[in-house]
Design an enzyme around this catalytic site. Structure first.
Site, PDB file in Angstrom:
ATOM      1  N   TYR A   3      53.699  39.378  39.624  1.00 46.62           N
ATOM      2  CA  TYR A   3      53.574  39.279  41.078  1.00 46.62           C
ATOM      3  C   TYR A   3      54.438  38.147  41.619  1.00 46.62           C
ATOM      4  CZ  TYR A   3      49.618  42.208  39.856  1.00 46.62           C
ATOM      5  OH  TYR A   3      48.837  43.212  39.337  1.00 46.62           O
TER       6      TYR A   3
ATOM      7  N   LYS B   4      34.803  47.243  30.194  1.00 42.95           N
ATOM      8  CA  LYS B   4      35.773  48.128  29.553  1.00 42.95           C
ATOM      9  C   LYS B   4      35.975  47.791  28.075  1.00 42.95           C
ATOM     10  CE  LYS B   4      38.179  49.122  33.912  1.00 42.95           C
ATOM     11  NZ  LYS B   4      39.499  49.337  34.565  1.00 42.95           N
TER      12      LYS B   4
ATOM     13  N   LYS C 176      49.094  42.433  27.351  1.00 42.91           N
ATOM     14  CA  LYS C 176      48.487  42.110  28.647  1.00 42.91           C
ATOM     15  C   LYS C 176      47.116  41.509  28.429  1.00 42.91           C
ATOM     16  CE  LYS C 176      46.890  44.571  32.721  1.00 42.91           C
ATOM     17  NZ  LYS C 176      46.588  45.848  33.315  1.00 42.91           N
TER      18      LYS C 176
ATOM     19  N   ARG D 251      41.365  44.411  40.661  1.00 45.20           N
ATOM     20  CA  ARG D 251      40.288  45.371  40.984  1.00 45.20           C
ATOM     21  C   ARG D 251      39.893  45.242  42.454  1.00 45.20           C
ATOM     22  NH1 ARG D 251      36.866  44.545  35.305  1.00 45.20           N
ATOM     23  NH2 ARG D 251      38.540  45.312  33.940  1.00 45.20           N
TER      24      ARG D 251
ATOM     25  N   GLU E 186      47.186  48.565  17.022  1.00 47.47           N
ATOM     26  CA  GLU E 186      47.229  49.395  18.232  1.00 47.47           C
ATOM     27  C   GLU E 186      48.678  49.661  18.654  1.00 47.47           C
ATOM     28  OE1 GLU E 186      44.967  50.751  20.242  1.00 47.47           O
ATOM     29  OE2 GLU E 186      43.061  49.863  19.641  1.00 47.47           O
TER      30      GLU E 186
ATOM     31  N   LYS F  37      46.212  45.754  25.235  1.00 44.45           N
ATOM     32  CA  LYS F  37      45.607  45.333  26.497  1.00 44.45           C
ATOM     33  C   LYS F  37      44.194  44.858  26.211  1.00 44.45           C
ATOM     34  CE  LYS F  37      44.159  46.943  31.039  1.00 44.45           C
ATOM     35  NZ  LYS F  37      44.380  47.912  32.114  1.00 44.45           N
TER      36      LYS F  37
ATOM     37  N   SER G 278      46.901  39.690  37.601  1.00 43.82           N
ATOM     38  CA  SER G 278      46.458  39.198  38.910  1.00 43.82           C
ATOM     39  C   SER G 278      45.702  37.878  38.848  1.00 43.82           C
ATOM     40  CB  SER G 278      45.584  40.268  39.567  1.00 43.82           C
ATOM     41  OG  SER G 278      44.484  40.588  38.742  1.00 43.82           O
TER      42      SER G 278
HETATM   43  C1  PBG Z   1      43.508  49.548  35.004  1.00 44.27           C
HETATM   44  C2  PBG Z   1      44.458  48.424  35.226  1.00 44.27           C
HETATM   45  C3  PBG Z   1      44.080  47.095  35.369  1.00 44.27           C
HETATM   46  C4  PBG Z   1      45.234  46.371  35.575  1.00 44.27           C
HETATM   47  C5  PBG Z   1      46.311  47.259  35.542  1.00 44.27           C
HETATM   48  N1  PBG Z   1      45.808  48.537  35.315  1.00 44.27           N
HETATM   49  C6  PBG Z   1      42.735  46.481  35.411  1.00 44.27           C
HETATM   50  C7  PBG Z   1      41.720  46.905  34.471  1.00 44.27           C
HETATM   51  O1  PBG Z   1      41.995  47.270  33.316  1.00 44.27           O
HETATM   52  O2  PBG Z   1      40.564  46.890  34.886  1.00 44.27           O
HETATM   53  C8  PBG Z   1      45.255  44.881  35.792  1.00 44.27           C
HETATM   54  C9  PBG Z   1      46.475  44.258  36.353  1.00 44.27           C
HETATM   55  C10 PBG Z   1      46.248  42.904  36.913  1.00 44.27           C
HETATM   56  O3  PBG Z   1      45.155  42.295  36.785  1.00 44.27           O
HETATM   57  O4  PBG Z   1      47.193  42.394  37.515  1.00 44.27           O
HETATM   58  N2  PBG Z   1      44.010  50.698  34.440  1.00 44.27           N
END
Ligand code: PBG
Length: 308
Positions: A298, A202, A233, A185, A218, A175, A259
């Site tokens: 989505y 992050k 992701k 968010r 990882e 990720k 998203s």
């Molecule tokens: C956080 C989390 C995120 C998403 C899924 N779980 C955002 C982040 O890491 O800040 C993002 C999913 C998306 O953008 O559709 N644990």
């Protein structure tokens, strides 16, 4: 060479408290936060369409947030009730739960914050407890989206100790620290807060997008620790990584079309600059072609309508 079917998809769903609530997320047109009664309606509709797997996220009231995400372990918390709601409405629906602190964290981080840093190991222990709580509520799979090191081992161990031998783990293994998570968010009100002594982003736990080898490393760590499905992701910018990982592991690989990827297509289509349906299909096929066994998207309902 490549085909899409409804069972390729995991459908992300945003759950909120209340009754009769179906709130559109401003940066995600035509995507909604649902209260439990509407969640029930939604999963019944998904099941009729052949969509048989959901990935649950909860929006938590600010008053319930703290640094350790205490509310995440509430046996009667929103996530735990959401799992039961889906299982009651649709017993065969495969239910995956998001395991991470950020929706519950007063700082908007996936881990516990201390002196400007994220406490990896303490967080991993909490995530294991959270997994057990979701398993008790009836989750089929727990899906840690946090990127702490070693959490798959902690989770697998505690799940076994507590007798949840059949609960699977879908690990967000590769990720990336991505700017494409903004609309998500917004949906959960979970962005990192701007405070002294709280990391602004992050990047100490999510991956650097300049890195490729690290994604394999990882992922192999998570496989060794007991992951049943691994994930890459976001989707579109990382299809090289998807192929590398598909070639490196012998368990299913999932891809999260996130998203921001959704929002970009919606925005361009609203302006009449792109053909929505054509672009959605092209991107989804590309993700599958790259090596995805499962796609969290989505657009799942749109794609199913387009292919049937
Ligand atoms: C956080 C989390 C995120 C998403 C899924 N779980 C955002 C982040 O890491 O800040 C993002 C999913 C998306 O953008 O559709 N644990």
């Amino acid at each position: 060479e490549t085909t899409l079917t409804p069972d390729d998809f995991l459908v992300p769903l945003f759950v909120t408290e209340g009754k009769g609530i179906k709130e559109e997320i401003p940066s995600m047109p035509n995507y909604f936060r649902l209260s439990l009664d509407n969640l029930e309606k939604e999963v019944k509709e998904l099941w009729k369409m052949g969509l048989c797997s959901v990935l649950l996220f909860v929006k938590v009231d600010d008053k319930l947030k703290d640094n350790k995400g205490t509310e995440a372990l509430n046996p009667n918390g929103l996530m735990q009730r959401a799992v039961k709601t889906v299982k009651n409405a649709c017993p065969q629906m495969l239910v995956m739960t998001d395991v991470a602190l950020d929706p519950f964290s007063s700082y908007g981080h996936d881990g516990i914050v201390a002196e400007g840093q994220i406490l990896n190991d303490e967080t991993a222990e909490l995530l294991a407890e959270m997994s057990v709580s979701h398993a008790k509520a009836g989750a089929d799979f727990v899906a840690p989206s946090d990127m702490m090191d070693g959490r798959i081992f902690e989770m697998r161990t505690l799940l076994e100790d507590e007798g949840h031998h059949d609960v699977g783990i879908m690990s967000y293994s590769a990720k990336y620290a991505s700017a494409f998570y903004g609309p998500f968010r917004d949906a959960l009100d979970s962005a990192p807060v701007d405070l002294k002594d709280v990391p602004k982003d992050k990047k100490t736990y999510q991956m650097d997008y300049a890195n490729r080898e690290e994604a394999i490393k990882e992922t192999m760590m998570d496989v060794d620790e007991g992951a049943d499905i691994v994930m890459v992701k976001p989707g579109l910018c990382y299809l090289d990584i998807v192929r590398d990982i598909k070639n490196a592991v012998n368990i299913p690989v999932s891809v999260y079309q996130v998203s921001g990827e959704y929002a970009m297509i919606k925005a361009a289509a609203e302006k009449g600059w792109l053909d929505h349906d054509a672009v959605v299909l092209e991107q989804t096929y590309a993700i599958k072609r790259a090596g995805a066994d499962l796609i969290a998207s989505y657009f799942a309902k749109d794609v199913v309508k387009l292919i049937s």
